[in-house]
Motif scaffolding. Structure first.
Motif, mmCIF file in Angstrom:
data_model
loop_
_atom_site.group_PDB
_atom_site.id
_atom_site.type_symbol
_atom_site.label_atom_id
_atom_site.label_comp_id
_atom_site.label_asym_id
_atom_site.label_seq_id
_atom_site.Cartn_x
_atom_site.Cartn_y
_atom_site.Cartn_z
ATOM 1 N N VAL A 1 0.871 -1.172 0.000
ATOM 2 C CA VAL A 1 0.000 0.000 0.000
ATOM 3 C C VAL A 1 0.909 1.224 0.000
ATOM 4 O O VAL A 1 1.624 1.473 0.973
ATOM 5 N N SER A 2 0.912 1.974 -1.066
ATOM 6 C CA SER A 2 1.839 3.093 -1.246
ATOM 7 C C SER A 2 1.705 4.130 -0.135
ATOM 8 O O SER A 2 0.591 4.485 0.260
ATOM 9 N N PRO A 3 2.834 4.625 0.408
ATOM 10 C CA PRO A 3 4.184 4.253 0.018
ATOM 11 C C PRO A 3 4.825 3.169 0.887
ATOM 12 O O PRO A 3 5.804 2.562 0.496
ATOM 13 N N THR A 4 4.279 2.923 2.090
ATOM 14 C CA THR A 4 4.989 2.047 3.032
ATOM 15 C C THR A 4 4.110 1.010 3.716
ATOM 16 O O THR A 4 4.600 0.229 4.529
ATOM 17 N N GLY A 5 2.825 0.993 3.435
ATOM 18 C CA GLY A 5 1.916 0.107 4.138
ATOM 19 C C GLY A 5 1.864 -1.293 3.557
ATOM 20 O O GLY A 5 2.336 -1.558 2.443
ATOM 21 N N TRP A 6 1.263 -2.206 4.322
ATOM 22 C CA TRP A 6 1.119 -3.595 3.890
ATOM 23 C C TRP A 6 -0.238 -4.159 4.282
ATOM 24 O O TRP A 6 -0.754 -3.850 5.363
ATOM 25 N N ILE A 7 -0.799 -4.982 3.402
ATOM 26 C CA ILE A 7 -1.913 -5.852 3.719
ATOM 27 C C ILE A 7 -1.359 -7.271 3.634
ATOM 28 O O ILE A 7 -0.769 -7.642 2.616
ATOM 29 N N ALA A 8 -1.507 -8.039 4.705
ATOM 30 C CA ALA A 8 -0.861 -9.355 4.761
ATOM 31 C C ALA A 8 -1.840 -10.433 5.210
ATOM 32 O O ALA A 8 -2.649 -10.207 6.116
ATOM 33 N N GLU A 9 -1.751 -11.599 4.569
ATOM 34 C CA GLU A 9 -2.587 -12.739 4.960
ATOM 35 C C GLU A 9 -1.788 -14.038 4.865
ATOM 36 O O GLU A 9 -0.848 -14.153 4.067
ATOM 37 N N LEU A 10 -2.200 -14.997 5.659
ATOM 38 C CA LEU A 10 -1.582 -16.322 5.662
ATOM 39 C C LEU A 10 -2.380 -17.238 4.732
ATOM 40 O O LEU A 10 -3.582 -17.433 4.940
ATOM 41 N N PRO A 11 -1.764 -17.786 3.687
ATOM 42 C CA PRO A 11 -2.508 -18.625 2.733
ATOM 43 C C PRO A 11 -3.279 -19.761 3.394
ATOM 44 O O PRO A 11 -4.382 -20.102 2.946
ATOM 45 N N ALA A 12 -2.742 -20.338 4.454
ATOM 46 C CA ALA A 12 -3.398 -21.477 5.106
ATOM 47 C C ALA A 12 -4.753 -21.122 5.696
ATOM 48 O O ALA A 12 -5.571 -22.010 5.971
ATOM 49 N N LEU A 13 -5.029 -19.831 5.881
ATOM 50 C CA LEU A 13 -6.285 -19.403 6.508
ATOM 51 C C LEU A 13 -7.259 -18.772 5.528
ATOM 52 O O LEU A 13 -8.355 -18.362 5.924
ATOM 53 N N MET A 14 -6.904 -18.688 4.261
ATOM 54 C CA MET A 14 -7.709 -17.915 3.317
ATOM 55 C C MET A 14 -9.051 -18.561 2.970
ATOM 56 O O MET A 14 -9.914 -17.912 2.393
ATOM 57 N N LYS A 15 -9.230 -19.825 3.312
ATOM 58 C CA LYS A 15 -10.500 -20.484 3.020
ATOM 59 C C LYS A 15 -11.449 -20.504 4.218
ATOM 60 O O LYS A 15 -12.543 -21.078 4.133
ATOM 61 N N LYS A 16 -11.050 -19.909 5.315
ATOM 62 C CA LYS A 16 -11.912 -19.858 6.492
ATOM 63 C C LYS A 16 -13.122 -18.977 6.213
ATOM 64 O O LYS A 16 -13.031 -17.978 5.492
ATOM 65 N N SER A 17 -14.252 -19.320 6.795
ATOM 66 C CA SER A 17 -15.492 -18.582 6.522
ATOM 67 C C SER A 17 -15.590 -17.277 7.294
ATOM 68 O O SER A 17 -16.382 -16.407 6.951
ATOM 69 N N CYS A 18 -14.790 -17.130 8.341
ATOM 70 C CA CYS A 18 -14.813 -15.908 9.160
ATOM 71 C C CYS A 18 -13.538 -15.105 8.899
ATOM 72 O O CYS A 18 -12.433 -15.642 8.980
ATOM 73 N N THR A 19 -13.709 -13.824 8.586
ATOM 74 C CA THR A 19 -12.570 -12.944 8.316
ATOM 75 C C THR A 19 -12.571 -11.778 9.290
ATOM 76 O O THR A 19 -13.578 -11.082 9.428
ATOM 77 N N VAL A 20 -11.444 -11.564 9.946
ATOM 78 C CA VAL A 20 -11.273 -10.419 10.840
ATOM 79 C C VAL A 20 -10.070 -9.614 10.366
ATOM 80 O O VAL A 20 -9.008 -10.177 10.071
ATOM 81 N N VAL A 21 -10.250 -8.324 10.285
ATOM 82 C CA VAL A 21 -9.160 -7.421 9.917
ATOM 83 C C VAL A 21 -8.541 -6.864 11.192
ATOM 84 O O VAL A 21 -9.242 -6.316 12.051
ATOM 85 N N LEU A 22 -7.228 -7.011 11.321
ATOM 86 C CA LEU A 22 -6.489 -6.515 12.486
ATOM 87 C C LEU A 22 -5.545 -5.426 12.035
ATOM 88 O O LEU A 22 -4.673 -5.649 11.201
ATOM 89 N N ARG A 23 -5.698 -4.241 12.591
ATOM 90 C CA ARG A 23 -4.931 -3.073 12.151
ATOM 91 C C ARG A 23 -3.831 -2.711 13.137
ATOM 92 O O ARG A 23 -4.032 -2.713 14.342
ATOM 93 N N ALA A 24 -2.651 -2.385 12.578
ATOM 94 C CA ALA A 24 -1.516 -1.943 13.384
ATOM 95 C C ALA A 24 -0.899 -0.708 12.733
ATOM 96 O O ALA A 24 -0.531 -0.735 11.559
ATOM 97 N N GLU A 25 -0.801 0.371 13.491
ATOM 98 C CA GLU A 25 -0.222 1.606 12.985
ATOM 99 C C GLU A 25 1.294 1.559 13.109
ATOM 100 O O GLU A 25 1.838 1.043 14.076
ATOM 101 N N MET A 26 1.990 2.165 12.161
ATOM 102 C CA MET A 26 3.441 2.046 12.067
ATOM 103 C C MET A 26 4.209 3.324 12.410
ATOM 104 O O MET A 26 5.389 3.262 12.755
ATOM 105 N N ASP A 27 3.587 4.481 12.268
ATOM 106 C CA ASP A 27 4.348 5.734 12.285
ATOM 107 C C ASP A 27 4.603 6.264 13.689
ATOM 108 O O ASP A 27 3.913 5.920 14.654
ATOM 109 N N ALA A 28 5.631 7.120 13.777
ATOM 110 C CA ALA A 28 6.017 7.763 15.030
ATOM 111 C C ALA A 28 5.668 9.253 14.967
ATOM 112 O O ALA A 28 4.993 9.708 14.038
ATOM 113 N N LEU A 29 6.148 9.995 15.955
ATOM 114 C CA LEU A 29 5.804 11.414 16.085
ATOM 115 C C LEU A 29 7.056 12.293 16.043
ATOM 116 O O LEU A 29 8.142 11.860 16.438
#
Length: 396
Positions: free
Chosen positions: A49-77
């Motif tokens: 995700v431009s310029p520095t972000g990422w969306i990441a998933e584990l292939p072993a879990l991609m067929k599960k019927s329940c999906t939860v998005v977990l967000r983690a912020e990266m930047d400092a101050l």
């Protein structure tokens, strides 16, 4: 999941690495590279995700019927750290003074646990490593890249760290954040040498009246819920012997209720007109960008948060109501507009060192990390179990 204490060393190692090497929003190049390499080594597939972000998933879990998005912020101050920690920031004028280092460390360790468990974990977890949260740009970039698509998630999960108390967890019932807007106030006067003061119009004096008007508003206005207005910066003038013809104030309005937010803005506008009349200045006020909107926790997810919080933290779990909403905001409201979500806060204060967020001496008690890890893991697990239960009931 193994015993939470088995991940202590990994949590501390990751958190201290990110703390030592903070980077500002949209410039998180090394942070981004570290996250990419860590996740690839675990077998994750990543989308940039431009310029520095990422969306990441584990292939072993991609067929599960329940999906939860977990967000983690990266930047400092842009803050000069003054903690004297052995792993204090090595970047002058830049600091993780909001706990994002601990958030990323926890999220990466969750990713490690899921990689260890593989297909046995019942939930498809999509990790969002979001840049530029502190400047309000990250969420819109993540959403534009499809963060909540293919499939649309069953839930969105985010968490923060704070120093209100030691080793605890808090969940808000209902509204969980405030509405916030940046306000720019430009004061135009008339330049003159102070030896001929009668020919000038002092914008700095008028600006001082604006700041006073804000303080008066905070004392006089009784909103339906917590709210305030305040100045963060004020600049004006070039030389000590010249009456300044221009001054600018950057302020912010914070309110739990939208009606109080706009009422403060309206009343300040009336006060500015009176200051114009009194001083002869011209004053213009505007929002610096669209306000950050409030968001609320989903009732069903809140029940899960309560159950897990009490299980992991016991008496140190706190359920907070609307009257206890902290006057902070987050561009995460954009996620909550599109799916149901849950926001939790992990409390990591150190007695005698409980400095607030964005303070140069802000420190977290790292002992919270194994507990936060366990809580997030169990919330994810519980969301999956709840969906499985509903699906089974629907088949009966």
């Amino acid at each position: 999941m193994k015993n939470r204490e088995e991940y202590r060393e990994e949590l501390f190692r990751l958190r201290r690495h990110f703390h030592r090497f903070p980077e500002l929003g949209l410039k998180e190049e090394k942070t981004s590279a570290f996250i990419r390499d860590y996740l690839k080594n675990l077998g994750y597939v990543l989308e940039s995700v431009s310029p520095t972000g990422w969306i990441a998933e584990l292939p072993a879990l991609m067929k599960k019927s329940c999906t939860v998005v977990l967000r983690a912020e990266m930047d400092a101050l842009p803050i000069q750290e003054k903690t004297d920690l052995p792993y204090a920031s090595l970047h002058d004028g830049c600091m993780h003074a909001c706990g994002h280092d601990a958030i990323v460390a926890t999220a990466l360790t969750i990713a490690k646990i899921l990689a260890e468990e593989g297909e046995s974990f019942p939930v498809r977890v999509r990790f969002l490593f979001e840049p530029a949260e502190e400047i309000g740009e990250g969420a819109s970039r993540m959403l534009a890249a499809g963060a909540l698509e293919n499939p649309v998630p069953d839930a969105f999960l985010m968490f923060h760290f704070a120093t209100d108390m030691n080793l605890g967890m808090a969940v808000h019932e209902g509204q969980a954040s405030a509405m916030i807007g940046g306000v720019r106030i430009e004061v135009h006067g008339k330049s003159s040498h102070w030896s001929e003061a009668h020919k000038g119009i002092d914008s700095i004096y008028a600006a001082s009246l604006v700041v006073t008007a804000m303080h008066d508003l905070n004392e006089a206005y009784q909103g339906s819920a917590p709210c305030l207005i305040g100045a963060g910066t004020i600049h004006g003038g070039e030389y000590p012997n010249i009456i300044a013809d221009y001054a600018v104030i950057n302020a912010n309005i914070r309110a739990v209720k939208e009606e109080d937010f706009y009422e403060l803005y309206r009343r300040l506008g009336i006060a500015l007109k009176e200051i114009e009349r009194k001083t002869g200045t011209l004053i213009r006020m505007s929002f610096t960008k669209d306000p950050v909107l409030a968001f609320a926790n989903d009732p069903g997810l809140t029940e899960i948060g309560i159950r897990v919080g009490e299980e992991v933290f016991g008496e140190r779990f706190v359920l907070e109501g609307e009257e206890e909403v902290f006057l902070s905001g987050d561009n995460a409201y954009r996620y909550f507009q599109k799916t149901k979500g849950l926001f939790t806060v992990f409390l990591a204060g150190i007695p005698g060192q409980s400095y607030p967020l964005h303070h140069p001496k802000f420190v977290l008690d790292e002992e919270i990390l194994p507990y936060s890890l366990e809580a997030i893991y169990k919330i994810l697990l519980s969301i999956g179990e709840e969906k499985q239960k509903r699906e089974l009931e629907g088949c009966v």
